[in-house]
Design a protein around this motif. Structure first.
Motif, mmCIF file in Angstrom:
data_model
loop_
_atom_site.group_PDB
_atom_site.id
_atom_site.type_symbol
_atom_site.label_atom_id
_atom_site.label_comp_id
_atom_site.label_asym_id
_atom_site.label_seq_id
_atom_site.Cartn_x
_atom_site.Cartn_y
_atom_site.Cartn_z
ATOM 1 N N THR A 30 0.835 -1.196 0.000
ATOM 2 C CA THR A 30 0.000 0.000 0.000
ATOM 3 C C THR A 30 0.868 1.243 0.000
ATOM 4 O O THR A 30 2.082 1.181 0.180
ATOM 5 C CB THR A 30 -0.906 0.023 1.243
ATOM 6 O OG1 THR A 30 -0.096 0.199 2.418
ATOM 7 C CG2 THR A 30 -1.687 -1.270 1.374
ATOM 8 N N SER A 31 0.231 2.384 -0.197
ATOM 9 C CA SER A 31 0.956 3.652 -0.218
ATOM 10 C C SER A 31 0.955 4.342 1.139
ATOM 11 O O SER A 31 1.330 5.502 1.258
ATOM 12 C CB SER A 31 0.334 4.590 -1.265
ATOM 13 O OG SER A 31 -1.041 4.815 -0.967
ATOM 14 N N ASP A 32 0.506 3.632 2.176
ATOM 15 C CA ASP A 32 0.468 4.219 3.516
ATOM 16 C C ASP A 32 1.873 4.603 3.967
ATOM 17 O O ASP A 32 2.860 3.949 3.630
ATOM 18 C CB ASP A 32 -0.135 3.231 4.521
ATOM 19 C CG ASP A 32 -1.593 2.925 4.213
ATOM 20 O OD1 ASP A 32 -2.217 3.739 3.509
ATOM 21 O OD2 ASP A 32 -2.103 1.888 4.666
ATOM 22 N N THR A 33 1.947 5.664 4.755
ATOM 23 C CA THR A 33 3.214 6.077 5.344
ATOM 24 C C THR A 33 3.126 5.952 6.855
ATOM 25 O O THR A 33 2.042 5.823 7.424
ATOM 26 C CB THR A 33 3.564 7.527 4.969
ATOM 27 O OG1 THR A 33 2.555 8.398 5.499
ATOM 28 C CG2 THR A 33 3.647 7.701 3.458
ATOM 29 N N CYS A 34 4.270 5.985 7.503
ATOM 30 C CA CYS A 34 4.288 5.962 8.957
ATOM 31 C C CYS A 34 5.490 6.762 9.438
ATOM 32 O O CYS A 34 6.409 7.056 8.666
ATOM 33 C CB CYS A 34 4.361 4.525 9.500
ATOM 34 S SG CYS A 34 6.022 3.783 9.388
ATOM 35 N N SER A 93 7.883 5.238 3.680
ATOM 36 C CA SER A 93 6.939 5.052 2.582
ATOM 37 C C SER A 93 7.123 3.687 1.943
ATOM 38 O O SER A 93 8.133 3.017 2.155
ATOM 39 C CB SER A 93 7.139 6.146 1.524
ATOM 40 O OG SER A 93 7.033 7.430 2.076
ATOM 41 N N CYS A 157 7.717 -0.003 9.427
ATOM 42 C CA CYS A 157 6.468 0.439 10.068
ATOM 43 C C CYS A 157 5.884 -0.633 10.983
ATOM 44 O O CYS A 157 5.542 -0.374 12.125
ATOM 45 C CB CYS A 157 5.435 0.813 9.009
ATOM 46 S SG CYS A 157 5.802 2.311 8.075
ATOM 47 N N ASN A 159 3.023 -1.836 11.195
ATOM 48 C CA ASN A 159 1.701 -1.450 11.712
ATOM 49 C C ASN A 159 1.757 -0.566 12.958
ATOM 50 O O ASN A 159 0.773 -0.444 13.686
ATOM 51 C CB ASN A 159 0.856 -2.695 12.018
ATOM 52 C CG ASN A 159 0.617 -3.542 10.777
ATOM 53 O OD1 ASN A 159 0.358 -3.007 9.701
ATOM 54 N ND2 ASN A 159 0.723 -4.851 10.916
#
Length: 412
Positions: A30-34, A93, A157, A159
């Protein structure tokens, strides 16, 4: 004699295997960032603004990540000393199916080589091979002065959690005197957890290895429509939110998140709780025969540019004492001598006031926040595959030379 040489060669081969560098890769789709951290040691004296530019981050975020008081005059131009160990906050990313940060760029100077940029300036967080690949450098011996290099930096990340508890992960470059046991103790985790996070089959580590270390964090319970929803504050840090108006930190002896007006709060919306005279962070206590009536004004996120507060009354068996914020330190000017001859210490140990400085601390009322649990478990995709190709350590080269020397009489 020949048998002894063969046995010695076997032991040398075993050592060579255990000194192979490794790093953690977190596959992603996914394109989620943290938010993520880098463990970094300054290669030379640098201003706060210069170090921030090196990693292309906000100077305020650099200072707050290391519990440095941002209210000191001209703090962004303060010179940080060489060899100082810091946490560098970065955005992690998903790039080409792997978690990494590629937002950092570096402008080549006349004396630079890919090796000096990787090993010295960026402290081993990237390799010269990675720089060459990321920038399509055909001849590493010919670099154009003034050219901008993309610097891929490692991050994870998982999660935002570790064993079901909130955590932010720090990429840590193993130092020559480090052991996995010492690293685990230094960062308040267990040997088993550290091995699981990094998908390690043995405890063997070598200088230059990059490990992902879970740093315990405190999670907010802000509503989803708030701009700072999901705020995580790692141990040894604090956060400035709501347009630099609110300061949030975890308690020094618990996992609660406490928020109060920031020291540089200007042009902020009202921080007063409705239907009361209490301001953000204030609490009143009243002892009664049935217990202690406690009323607190807590921060509830920034919503549509407005600071949201909640007035919370509760009846408690006994009245709480004043809540202490973790101490904020003056911008460091020296590095403790003992840290120059030992493995890199955790950032909190550099800033606990034991080096002769007098850290500033704040005593504020308890806000009664409890942390929200992050997603349970860690990514099953963690592996020890070697994406960071490192030069063989000096010890390994020494063993290779010894191996060649011993092979001559064996062949004869």
């Amino acid at each position: 004699m020949q048998n002894k040489n063969i046995l010695l060669l076997f032991l040398l081969f075993k050592l060579l295997i255990t000194t192979t560098s490794k790093s953690t890769i977190e596959p992603c789709t996914t394109s989620d960032t943290c938010n993520s951290l880098l463990g970094y040691t300054l290669y030379t004296d640098l201003k706060v603004s210069e170090l921030s530019s090196l990693f292309q981050i906000d100077p305020i975020s650099l200072l707050t990540a290391n519990s440095i008081d941002i209210s000191y005059p001209d703090v962004e131009h303060h010179i940080l000393p060489s060899k100082l160990y810091l946490k560098i906050p970065i955005q992690c990313s998903c790039i080409d199916g792997i978690r990494k940060s590629v937002s950092t760029n570096y402008k080549i100077r006349p004396s630079d080589t890919l090796s000096s940029i990787a090993d010295s300036i960026y402290g081993g967080l990237v390799s010269s091979d990675q720089l060459r690949e990321a920038n399509s450098v055909t001849d590493p011996n010919v670099l154009d002065v003034g050219q901008n290099l993309v610097v891929p930096l490692p991050c994870t990340c998982f999660n935002g959690s570790d064993n079901g508890l909130p955590a932010i992960y720090m990429s840590y470059v193993v130092q020559p005197l480090d052991s996995l046991n010492n690293i685990a103790a230094r960062y308040f985790t267990t040997l088993t957890d550290l091995m699981n996070v990094n998908a390690m089959g043995t405890t063997g580590i070598s200088a230059g290895d990059i490990l992902a270390i879970p740093i315990p964090a405190c999670a907010s319970k802000f509503p989803k429509d708030s701009a700072d929803f999901g705020l995580l504050v790692p141990n040894g840090s604090y956060a400035i939110t709501a347009g630099h108006c609110v300061q949030c930190s975890r308690g020094p002896r618990n996992l609660n998140l406490y928020c109060m007006p920031a020291s540089l709060a200007v042009s902020c919306s009202s921080m007063q709780c409705k239907s009361s005279n209490l301001m953000l962070g204030n609490v009143t206590v009243q002892q009664t025969s049935g217990g202690c009536n406690v009323t607190s004004c807590t921060y509830d996120g920034i919503v549509n540019g407005t600071i949201a507060t909640t007035l919370t009354p509760s009846l408690q068996p006994r009245c709480p004492g004043s809540q202490e914020f973790p101490p904020l330190i003056a911008p460091p000017t020296v590095v403790p001598r003992e840290s120059l001859f030992a493995p890199a210490p955790s950032p909190s140990s550099l800033f606990d006031g034991t080096d002769g400085r007098s850290p500033k601390s704040s005593v504020v009322p308890s806000t009664g926040f409890t942390p929200a649990l992050g997603p349970s478990g860690i990514s099953s995709g963690a592996s020890a595959a070697c994406s960071l190709v490192k030069p063989l350590p000096t010890l390994t080269l020494t063993l290779v030379l010894l191996f060649v020397k011993l092979m001559i009489p064996v062949a004869l």
